[in-house]
Design a protein around this motif. Structure first.
Motif, PDB file in Angstrom:
ATOM      1  N   ASP A 121     -28.978  20.627  34.006  1.00 24.67           N
ATOM      2  CA  ASP A 121     -27.610  20.171  33.795  1.00 24.67           C
ATOM      3  C   ASP A 121     -26.884  20.064  35.132  1.00 24.67           C
ATOM      4  O   ASP A 121     -27.162  20.811  36.077  1.00 24.67           O
ATOM      5  CB  ASP A 121     -26.831  21.157  32.929  1.00 24.67           C
ATOM      6  N   LEU A 122     -25.956  19.126  35.203  1.00 28.21           N
ATOM      7  CA  LEU A 122     -25.037  19.038  36.338  1.00 28.21           C
ATOM      8  C   LEU A 122     -23.631  19.283  35.798  1.00 28.21           C
ATOM      9  O   LEU A 122     -22.819  18.366  35.658  1.00 28.21           O
ATOM     10  CB  LEU A 122     -25.161  17.680  37.022  1.00 28.21           C
ATOM     11  N   ALA A 123     -23.381  20.548  35.467  1.00 28.61           N
ATOM     12  CA  ALA A 123     -22.119  20.925  34.821  1.00 28.61           C
ATOM     13  C   ALA A 123     -21.308  21.918  35.632  1.00 28.61           C
ATOM     14  O   ALA A 123     -20.080  21.955  35.518  1.00 28.61           O
ATOM     15  CB  ALA A 123     -22.398  21.512  33.447  1.00 28.61           C
ATOM     16  N   ASP A 124     -21.966  22.729  36.449  1.00 28.60           N
ATOM     17  CA  ASP A 124     -21.289  23.773  37.215  1.00 28.60           C
ATOM     18  C   ASP A 124     -21.633  23.618  38.691  1.00 28.60           C
ATOM     19  O   ASP A 124     -22.544  22.875  39.055  1.00 28.60           O
ATOM     20  CB  ASP A 124     -21.723  25.158  36.720  1.00 28.60           C
ATOM     21  N   GLY A 125     -20.886  24.363  39.529  1.00 27.03           N
ATOM     22  CA  GLY A 125     -21.176  24.346  40.954  1.00 27.03           C
ATOM     23  C   GLY A 125     -20.483  23.212  41.679  1.00 27.03           C
ATOM     24  O   GLY A 125     -19.648  22.495  41.113  1.00 27.03           O
ATOM     25  N   PRO A 126     -20.850  22.981  42.942  1.00 26.62           N
ATOM     26  CA  PRO A 126     -20.150  21.974  43.752  1.00 26.62           C
ATOM     27  C   PRO A 126     -20.495  20.542  43.391  1.00 26.62           C
ATOM     28  O   PRO A 126     -19.778  19.616  43.759  1.00 26.62           O
ATOM     29  CB  PRO A 126     -20.616  22.304  45.173  1.00 26.62           C
ATOM     30  N   LEU A 127     -21.619  20.342  42.709  1.00 22.12           N
ATOM     31  CA  LEU A 127     -22.091  18.997  42.356  1.00 22.12           C
ATOM     32  C   LEU A 127     -22.195  18.116  43.608  1.00 22.12           C
ATOM     33  O   LEU A 127     -21.821  16.940  43.594  1.00 22.12           O
ATOM     34  CB  LEU A 127     -21.178  18.357  41.305  1.00 22.12           C
ATOM     35  N   ASP A 128     -22.719  18.695  44.658  1.00 18.60           N
ATOM     36  CA  ASP A 128     -22.887  17.959  45.901  1.00 18.60           C
ATOM     37  C   ASP A 128     -24.292  17.382  45.983  1.00 18.60           C
ATOM     38  O   ASP A 128     -25.097  17.501  45.042  1.00 18.60           O
ATOM     39  CB  ASP A 128     -22.585  18.856  47.105  1.00 18.60           C
ATOM     40  N   LEU A 129     -24.604  16.752  47.110  1.00 18.30           N
ATOM     41  CA  LEU A 129     -25.885  16.074  47.262  1.00 18.30           C
ATOM     42  C   LEU A 129     -27.063  17.037  47.107  1.00 18.30           C
ATOM     43  O   LEU A 129     -28.062  16.713  46.464  1.00 18.30           O
ATOM     44  CB  LEU A 129     -25.926  15.381  48.624  1.00 18.30           C
ATOM     45  N   ALA A 130     -26.930  18.234  47.682  1.00 16.52           N
ATOM     46  CA  ALA A 130     -28.025  19.211  47.600  1.00 16.52           C
ATOM     47  C   ALA A 130     -28.273  19.640  46.161  1.00 16.52           C
ATOM     48  O   ALA A 130     -29.433  19.754  45.729  1.00 16.52           O
ATOM     49  CB  ALA A 130     -27.701  20.426  48.467  1.00 16.52           C
ATOM     50  N   GLN A 131     -27.201  19.867  45.406  1.00 17.83           N
ATOM     51  CA  GLN A 131     -27.375  20.282  44.017  1.00 17.83           C
ATOM     52  C   GLN A 131     -27.981  19.160  43.176  1.00 17.83           C
ATOM     53  O   GLN A 131     -28.851  19.401  42.334  1.00 17.83           O
ATOM     54  CB  GLN A 131     -26.035  20.723  43.413  1.00 17.83           C
ATOM     55  N   VAL A 132     -27.510  17.932  43.417  1.00 18.03           N
ATOM     56  CA  VAL A 132     -28.064  16.801  42.685  1.00 18.03           C
ATOM     57  C   VAL A 132     -29.551  16.653  42.975  1.00 18.03           C
ATOM     58  O   VAL A 132     -30.378  16.489  42.065  1.00 18.03           O
ATOM     59  CB  VAL A 132     -27.303  15.505  43.039  1.00 18.03           C
ATOM     60  N   ARG A 133     -29.937  16.719  44.233  1.00 16.63           N
ATOM     61  CA  ARG A 133     -31.345  16.598  44.601  1.00 16.63           C
ATOM     62  C   ARG A 133     -32.185  17.654  43.886  1.00 16.63           C
ATOM     63  O   ARG A 133     -33.270  17.362  43.378  1.00 16.63           O
ATOM     64  CB  ARG A 133     -31.493  16.709  46.123  1.00 16.63           C
ATOM     65  N   ALA A 134     -31.678  18.875  43.847  1.00 19.58           N
ATOM     66  CA  ALA A 134     -32.424  19.967  43.216  1.00 19.58           C
ATOM     67  C   ALA A 134     -32.491  19.814  41.698  1.00 19.58           C
ATOM     68  O   ALA A 134     -33.357  20.424  41.049  1.00 19.58           O
ATOM     69  CB  ALA A 134     -31.792  21.305  43.578  1.00 19.58           C
ATOM     70  N   SER A 135     -31.598  19.028  41.131  1.00 17.09           N
ATOM     71  CA  SER A 135     -31.523  18.893  39.675  1.00 17.09           C
ATOM     72  C   SER A 135     -32.337  17.730  39.126  1.00 17.09           C
ATOM     73  O   SER A 135     -32.475  17.588  37.905  1.00 17.09           O
ATOM     74  CB  SER A 135     -30.052  18.719  39.244  1.00 17.09           C
ATOM     75  N   VAL A 136     -32.855  16.874  40.009  1.00 16.13           N
ATOM     76  CA  VAL A 136     -33.627  15.711  39.565  1.00 16.13           C
ATOM     77  C   VAL A 136     -35.074  16.118  39.286  1.00 16.13           C
ATOM     78  O   VAL A 136     -35.715  16.772  40.104  1.00 16.13           O
ATOM     79  CB  VAL A 136     -33.583  14.599  40.633  1.00 16.13           C
ATOM     80  N   ASP A 137     -35.567  15.708  38.133  1.00 14.84           N
ATOM     81  CA  ASP A 137     -36.972  15.932  37.792  1.00 14.84           C
ATOM     82  C   ASP A 137     -37.844  14.906  38.500  1.00 14.84           C
ATOM     83  O   ASP A 137     -38.752  15.253  39.264  1.00 14.84           O
ATOM     84  CB  ASP A 137     -37.140  15.867  36.282  1.00 14.84           C
ATOM     85  N   TYR A 138     -37.566  13.619  38.253  1.00 19.51           N
ATOM     86  CA  TYR A 138     -38.337  12.555  38.887  1.00 19.51           C
ATOM     87  C   TYR A 138     -37.527  11.266  38.872  1.00 19.51           C
ATOM     88  O   TYR A 138     -36.475  11.171  38.214  1.00 19.51           O
ATOM     89  CB  TYR A 138     -39.682  12.346  38.185  1.00 19.51           C
ATOM     90  N   ALA A 139     -38.034  10.276  39.609  1.00 22.19           N
ATOM     91  CA  ALA A 139     -37.399   8.959  39.676  1.00 22.19           C
ATOM     92  C   ALA A 139     -38.385   7.904  39.216  1.00 22.19           C
ATOM     93  O   ALA A 139     -39.612   8.078  39.332  1.00 22.19           O
ATOM     94  CB  ALA A 139     -36.941   8.657  41.095  1.00 22.19           C
ATOM     95  N   VAL A 140     -37.879   6.796  38.687  1.00 20.36           N
ATOM     96  CA  VAL A 140     -38.723   5.670  38.301  1.00 20.36           C
ATOM     97  C   VAL A 140     -38.041   4.368  38.706  1.00 20.36           C
ATOM     98  O   VAL A 140     -36.815   4.290  38.818  1.00 20.36           O
ATOM     99  CB  VAL A 140     -39.001   5.637  36.776  1.00 20.36           C
ATOM    100  N   ALA A 141     -38.855   3.339  38.926  1.00 19.11           N
ATOM    101  CA  ALA A 141     -38.317   1.994  39.088  1.00 19.11           C
ATOM    102  C   ALA A 141     -37.730   1.544  37.749  1.00 19.11           C
ATOM    103  O   ALA A 141     -38.306   1.795  36.697  1.00 19.11           O
ATOM    104  CB  ALA A 141     -39.415   1.031  39.530  1.00 19.11           C
ATOM    105  N   ALA A 142     -36.583   0.884  37.809  1.00 22.88           N
ATOM    106  CA  ALA A 142     -35.912   0.499  36.568  1.00 22.88           C
ATOM    107  C   ALA A 142     -35.286  -0.883  36.691  1.00 22.88           C
ATOM    108  O   ALA A 142     -34.949  -1.340  37.787  1.00 22.88           O
ATOM    109  CB  ALA A 142     -34.832   1.516  36.213  1.00 22.88           C
ATOM    110  N   LEU A 143     -35.157  -1.520  35.555  1.00 26.86           N
ATOM    111  CA  LEU A 143     -34.361  -2.733  35.417  1.00 26.86           C
ATOM    112  C   LEU A 143     -33.175  -2.416  34.522  1.00 26.86           C
ATOM    113  O   LEU A 143     -33.353  -1.811  33.458  1.00 26.86           O
ATOM    114  CB  LEU A 143     -35.169  -3.861  34.779  1.00 26.86           C
ATOM    115  N   GLU A 144     -32.005  -2.783  34.957  1.00 29.63           N
ATOM    116  CA  GLU A 144     -30.863  -2.768  34.038  1.00 29.63           C
ATOM    117  C   GLU A 144     -30.595  -4.193  33.608  1.00 29.63           C
ATOM    118  O   GLU A 144     -30.524  -5.102  34.463  1.00 29.63           O
ATOM    119  CB  GLU A 144     -29.603  -2.187  34.665  1.00 29.63           C
ATOM    120  N   ILE A 145     -30.468  -4.392  32.308  1.00 25.33           N
ATOM    121  CA  ILE A 145     -30.095  -5.691  31.768  1.00 25.33           C
ATOM    122  C   ILE A 145     -28.629  -5.594  31.380  1.00 25.33           C
ATOM    123  O   ILE A 145     -28.285  -5.044  30.326  1.00 25.33           O
ATOM    124  CB  ILE A 145     -30.964  -6.095  30.562  1.00 25.33           C
TER     125      ILE A 145
END
Length: 271
Positions: A121-145
Motif C-alpha cells: 500500500d501507498l497510504a502512510d509515510g512520506p510517499l516520496d520516490l524512495a518509498q514508491v520504489r520500495a513499494s513496486v512489485d514489478y513493471a510491464v510494458a503497457a498500452l493505454e487505449i
C-alpha cells in the motif's frame, strides 16, 4: 477578480449523467465545462467519482489508477501545470495479444506507457520516490487505449478529469521486470501500427522526468482524496510519447526496452 462559484450537487450530477449517457448511447456529448467551469479541479474530480461510482454499482471493480497529462506539451495545450488521474476498472483490462472491439471504446487513441504493479500500500509515510520504489512489485510494458465521451476530443482540463481522465482500456505485456533490473526514466519506447512506426521514439524522462515521480505524485493525491493506492493495483504512469488514433483492423505494438513488447488488435463490432 472573478469569484469562482462551486457547482451545486445537482449540477455535478447533471455533468456525470451527460458522460454516462454518452457512454450508454455510444454518442459523444458536448463538453461538461459549460456546467462545471474550466478551472474547478475539485468539481471535476467530484464528477469523476460520480461516474466511477455508477460503473461500480453495475459491478465494475477498481483495479488501479492511471496518470495523464504528464507531458509538458499536453499540459501547455490544456493550460495546466499538473497531471491528472483516473480510475482503472476490471472491465478495462486486457493482456497482450488480446483483441478489442473498436466500438467498445469511444474515439480510441493508443499510447505507450510503463505500468507498475504495487506490492505494498501507498497510504502512510512520506510517499516520496524512495518509498514508491520500495513499494513496486514489478513493471510491464503497457498500452493505454484512451477514449473520450466528449465530442471530437474537444476537451479542457476539467472535461478530461470529469471523464475519468479520458480512460478507455489498458493492455499489459507479458514480461515482469523488477526495478533493480532497470531505471524507468531510461527506458526507450517505440509505437507501431500495422508494422509502421506511429510515434517518434520516446523515453522514460518524457513522463515528468521519471515515471516513478509520476507515481509518487499520484500516491499523494490519492491519499489526500481518501482513496490511497493499494497493494496489487496497476498504475499506468503516463505516456512516453504522443497518442495515435486507431481504427478497426489495426494492430498496435509498443516496444519499451528493456520491458519487452505488448500488442493488441482492434476488431469490428462491439464487446
Amino acid at each position: 477578480m472573478t469569484e469562482t462559484i462551486t457547482p451545486s450537487q445537482p449540477v455535478l450530477e447533471e455533468a456525470a449523467q451527460r458522460l454516462l449517457d454518452a457512454e450508454a448511447l455510444r454518442t459523444p456529448c458536448a463538453p461538461v465545462r459549460d456546467l462545471i467551469g474550466r478551472d474547478d479541479l475539485r468539481a471535476a474530480y467530484d464528477v469523476q467519482r460520480l461516474v466511477v461510482a455508477s460503473r461500480r454499482a453495475r459491478g465494475a471493480v477498481v483495479v488501479g489508477r492511471k496518470i495523464g497529462l504528464t507531458s509538458d506539451a499536453v499540459q501547455q495545450q490544456l493550460g495546466v501545470d499538473q497531471p491528472d488521474f483516473g480510475v482503472l476498472l476490471d472491465d478495462m483490462a486486457h493482456l497482450g495479444g488480446d483483441t478489442i472491439p473498436i466500438d467498445s471504446i469511444m474515439q480510441p487513441r493508443a499510447e505507450a506507457e510503463i505500468a507498475f504493479v504495487l506490492a505494498q500500500d501507498l497510504a502512510d509515510g512520506p510517499l516520496d520516490l524512495a518509498q514508491v520504489r520500495a513499494s513496486v512489485d514489478y513493471a510491464v510494458a503497457a498500452l493505454e487505449i484512451c477514449g473520450s465521451r466528449i465530442r471530437n476530443w474537444d476537451i479542457g482540463f476539467t472535461d478530461t478529469v470529469a471523464d475519468n481522465a479520458s480512460s478507455g482500456a489498458f493492455v499489459l505485456g507479458p514480461r515482469h521486470t523488477r526495478l533493480h533490473e532497470f531505471e524507468p526514466k531510461d527506458v526507450v519506447m517505440s509505437l507501431s501500427i500495422n508494422g509502421t512506426e506511429a510515434a517518434t521514439t520516446g523515453n522514460g524522462a518524457a513522463c515528468l522526468g521519471d515515471p516513478l515521480t509520476a507515481v509518487a505524485w499520484l500516491a499523494r493525491q490519492a491519499r489526500e482524496l481518501g482513496e490511497p493506492l493499494r497493494a496489487g493495483q496497476v498504475i499506468l504512469s503516463g505516456a512516453l510519447g504522443p497518442m495515435r488514433p486507431v481504427t478497426a483492423g489495426d494492430k498496435v505494438t509498443a516496444r519499451i526496452s528493456p520491458l519487452g513488447a505488448v500488442t493488441v488488435t482492434f476488431t469490428e463490432g462491439e464487446s
